[in-house]
Design an enzyme around this catalytic site. Structure first.
Site, PDB file in Angstrom:
ATOM      1  CB  CYS A  13      -0.908   0.018   1.222  1.00  0.00           C
ATOM      2  SG  CYS A  13       0.017  -0.030   2.784  1.00  0.00           S
ATOM      3  CB  CYS A  16       4.451  -0.206   2.017  1.00  0.00           C
ATOM      4  SG  CYS A  16       3.375  -1.451   2.766  1.00  0.00           S
ATOM      5  CG  ASP A 413      -3.013  11.117 -31.762  1.00  0.00           C
ATOM      6  OD1 ASP A 413      -2.238  12.021 -32.113  1.00  0.00           O
ATOM      7  OD2 ASP A 413      -3.131  10.039 -32.365  1.00  0.00           O
ATOM      8  CG  ASP A 614      -3.501   5.855 -32.773  1.00  0.00           C
ATOM      9  OD1 ASP A 614      -3.212   7.065 -32.599  1.00  0.00           O
ATOM     10  OD2 ASP A 614      -3.382   5.285 -33.870  1.00  0.00           O
ATOM     11  CG  ASP A 618      -0.539   9.298 -29.178  1.00  0.00           C
ATOM     12  OD1 ASP A 618      -0.234  10.493 -29.303  1.00  0.00           O
ATOM     13  OD2 ASP A 618      -1.191   8.664 -30.035  1.00  0.00           O
TER      14      ASP A 618
END
Length: 732
Positions: A13, A16, A413, A614, A618
């Site tokens: 978590c 930690c 994009d 895509d 990107d």
């Protein structure tokens, strides 16, 4: 000042990670510490004269974690497999325990069977939580591990005593809660396994980006061509690149010319004409021509590796879901322990003796067992992931659900996202009647090139050729004018396909009035001219058409006050034209990947950002955004970098993904509210706060029943996600 990157295992978590940061920052010579529990990575800046790398690793290991100098694929795989083994061991055992508890609550054989199975879950499945809780004495910080260990251990130990020494309990106060302790461990393990899978995927996206550079390069050394490993290439050496090959490293062209495809960097779908003096980026492809490139940067200094560093930095900034539970745990855990001990003391001195004091103290620990808390987030996430998958929305990183509420901008994009990413013929103007065999000649000449425009013209010509006729005519003496077009002869007559510059150069197109007319008619399109026997035949408009659902998606966001923005590596003219067509006011054009990363950072200062992309270029933006959605039709790197993978072709899936995440987030908050409300109200009751005035004392068996009821309410609420339906643009 030096820096070390480490892979750290055993973090469950955010507490930690925060414990490592807090303790390591106290050490002399440590300047800055960054640790992320989700990616399992740490970056430490230090002074080598005052502290060594080995000591830093030893310190981290003394806190109860494992640290490695390098992030190994095998280590990631082992961690994922270990969590998977523990979860899939506990799941069937828990189901059996739950079934026996529900249908055979008083059969002695089945009670002892519950004990045996619950012991395996508690000490094999829960071993990691016990180890993490043990770090309390080193890190001086309470986290979710300690909360789980205290709650489940109280329920498990109380059940063991009640089973093996029932005479210690009044009949009305005896109860077994093996199913409660097993449920918490099983479902929290499920959440840990999901996080580990997300961590592994984030590492794969970094490796995929680095792999874009070729493994070997051809160099010109001492008057001869040699092939070497990429790591052996030195700065200022001359690399040789033929048509269809990758440029090995960043450099400058010293001889030759070619059309270079740098779509992995710029996102521009058309290759760019490069000549002597122009810079090129490693990993780009020479579509045609021949180049000699002087290497200006080593592999580790190249733009692609700069992108790798930025990608890792972006990954390390993402907070884990459930951090609210960890923050509250740092206060809640010590408070529960104190209240349990206080209850024991008060009942011993002012109650009815040790038996009732012990029972009340245990009731406090049982009622605080984080069953509902442990289920609140993972059960909602699992249901949301399942519901999304049925709609073609794959939620790869569960943390993205937490960030959905802050989204105020959707950044898109252009090429391959808002548009299809594939050129098509949208307009044709005939100057004269097409000569016989026109499309066969067009097909023949365009088949000699792999340029994206040539591919579009090839498809167009094939569609126009009548079935049964000759598919293509063989061109004579074909010529490729780099950056201009193609020319060849058919039956001794010249056939030319190219841009305006080539037609003017050939003396075919000189009428200014015609040029102005064509410019206005084909505004926003890439215009290609076709000439035969020295005369213009046709002007052909080529464009990248809109992806299905683009307008509906934009309508959805605009109605909800979410601003759409275009962020593209394409030319300003192309991006401006698309922005005007879609009525998008804000856009960025000709943006490189690292600048996309910078733009997203700047936009995040104005509010939460959802980015949809895509391409390779990107990847940084997908990681940096609060929510990154990649399209399944995109590159593997984009798919790995995105938080969500959209499997459907329609862009309406983007708005549906945000809707689903917002619905799931509301569900998680409701679960956490009920879970903490349950603890806030019933812990004082279990401690006997109402006993002096109303004589009400919550027995351990009723505490267990209340604990089970809270879990049922959380699960029932989470299952509502399975019935979620998108409201769409009309539901705005």
């Amino acid at each position: 000042m030096d820096r070390i990157k480490l892979r750290i295992e055993g973090m469950h978590c955010s507490a930690c990670a925060e414990g490592i940061i807090a303790n390591l920052s106290k050490e002399s010579g440590v300047l800055d510490v960054s640790v992320n529990a989700i990616t399992g990575k740490g970056r430490i800046q230090y002074e080598e004269e005052r502290i060594t790398q080995e000591r830093i690793i030893r310190l981290i290991e003394s806190y109860g974690f494992k640290a490695f100098k390098e992030s190994s694929r095998d280590q990631e795989e082992r961690e994922l497999q270990e969590l998977g083994r523990r979860f899939f061991l506990c799941l069937p055992l828990f189901l059996v325990i739950f079934g026996l508890h529900m249908f055979f609550p008083h059969e002695p054989l089945y009670l002892y069977t519950q004990f045996l199975l619950a012991s395996v879950v508690q000490f094999v499945g829960g071993a990691g939580f016990y180890k993490g809780a043990g770090g309390l004495w080193r890190t001086k910080s309470a986290d979710m591990n300690l909360l789980i260990v205290i709650g489940t251990s109280a329920a498990y130990l109380y059940s063991c005593i009640a089973l093996w020494a029932p005479s210690l309990f009044p009949n009305t106060q005896m109860g077994l809660y093996f199913e409660g302790s097993s449920a918490v461990i099983t479902f929290v393990l499920l959440g840990e396994w999901l996080k580990a899978r997300a961590k592994k995927r984030s590492g794969e996206s970094v490796r995929a980006l680095a792999s874009l550079l070729p493994q070997r390069a051809r160099l010109w050394r001492e008057g001869a061509e040699v092939e070497v490993e990429l790591s052996e290439v030195g700065v200022n050496e001359i690399s040789l690149v033929r048509a269809g090959e990758k440029i090995p490293l960043d450099g400058e062209i010293v001889e030759g010319e070619a059309e270079v495809d740098s779509s992995h960097i710029s996102g521009e779908y058309l290759p760019v004409h490069k000549k002597v003096g122009d810079g090129v980026v490693g990993g780009s492809i020479a579509v045609n021509g021949y180049l000699k490139v002087r290497v200006l940067k080593s592999a580790q200094e190249s733009l692609l590796y700069e992108m790798v560093d930025l990608l890792e930095e972006a990954q390390s900034q993402k907070p884990p879901i459930g951090k609210l539970a960890d923050q509250i745990a740092s206060i809640f855990v010590p408070a529960v322990i104190f209240l349990s001990l206080l209850t024991l003391g008060v009942w011993i001195f002012w109650g009815d003796g040790y038996e009732h004091a012990f029972l009340a103290s245990v009731a406090v620990l049982i009622i605080s067992c984080p069953c509902a808390l442990g289920l609140a987030t993972p059960i909602s996430i699992v249901t949301a992931i399942s519901r999304g998958a049925r709609e073609g929305i794959l939620i790869k990183n569960p943390d993205v659900i937490e960030r959905a509420v802050v989204i105020s901008k959707v950044v898109l994009d252009k090429t391959g996202t808002l548009t299809q990413g594939m050129l098509s013929i949208s307009k044709v103007r005939w100057m004269r009647e097409a000569p016989e065999g026109f499309f066969e000649m067009l097909l023949g000449i365009e088949s000699t090139s792999a340029h994206p425009i040539s591919l579009a013209l090839t498809r167009y010509a094939k569609e126009q050729i009548k079935e049964g006729s000759e598919a293509a005519l063989i061109p004579e003496s074909p010529q490729n004018f780099i950056g201009l077009g193609l020319a060849a002869k058919f039956g001794g007559e010249e056939f030319v396909v190219g841009n305006k510059r080539l037609m003017i150069q050939k003396g075919i197109l000189s009428d200014e009035a015609l040029l102005e007319s064509l410019r206005e008619e084909f505004l926003g399109l890439s215009t290609i001219y076709v000439a035969y026997q020295g005369e213009m035949i046709a002007a052909i408009g080529v464009e990248d058409s809109l992806r299905q659902g683009a307008r509906e998606m934009l309508e959805f966001f605009k109605k909800r006050g979410i601003e759409p923005v275009i962020l593209s590596g394409d030319s300003k003219e192309a991006v401006l034209d698309l922005a005007q067509r879609l009525e998008i006011e804000r856009f960025y054009a000709e943006v490189l990947p690292k600048d996309k990363h910078r733009v997203i950072k700047e936009l995040k200062e104005e509010g939460g950002v959802l980015f949809v992309g895509d391409g390779v270029n990107d990847a940084l933006a997908l990681e940096e955004a609060d929510m990154g959605i990649a399209l399944s039709s995109g590159t593997a790197i984009a798919q790995e970098s995105g938080d969500i993978l959209l499997m459907k072709e329609e862009l309406t899936g983007v708005s549906e993904a945000l809707e689903l995440c917002l619905f799931a987030l509301r569900n998680i908050k409701q679960n956490l509210f009920f879970a903490y409300l349950y603890n806030t109200i019933l812990i004082p009751v279990a401690a006997g706060a109402l006993y002096p005035w109303f004589g009400i004392l919550l027995q351990p068996s009723f505490a267990g029943a209340a604990m089970a009821l809270s879990s049922v309410s959380v699960v029932s609420n989470a299952l509502r996600i399975g019935r979620w339906k998108s409201q769409g643009a009309l539901g705005a």
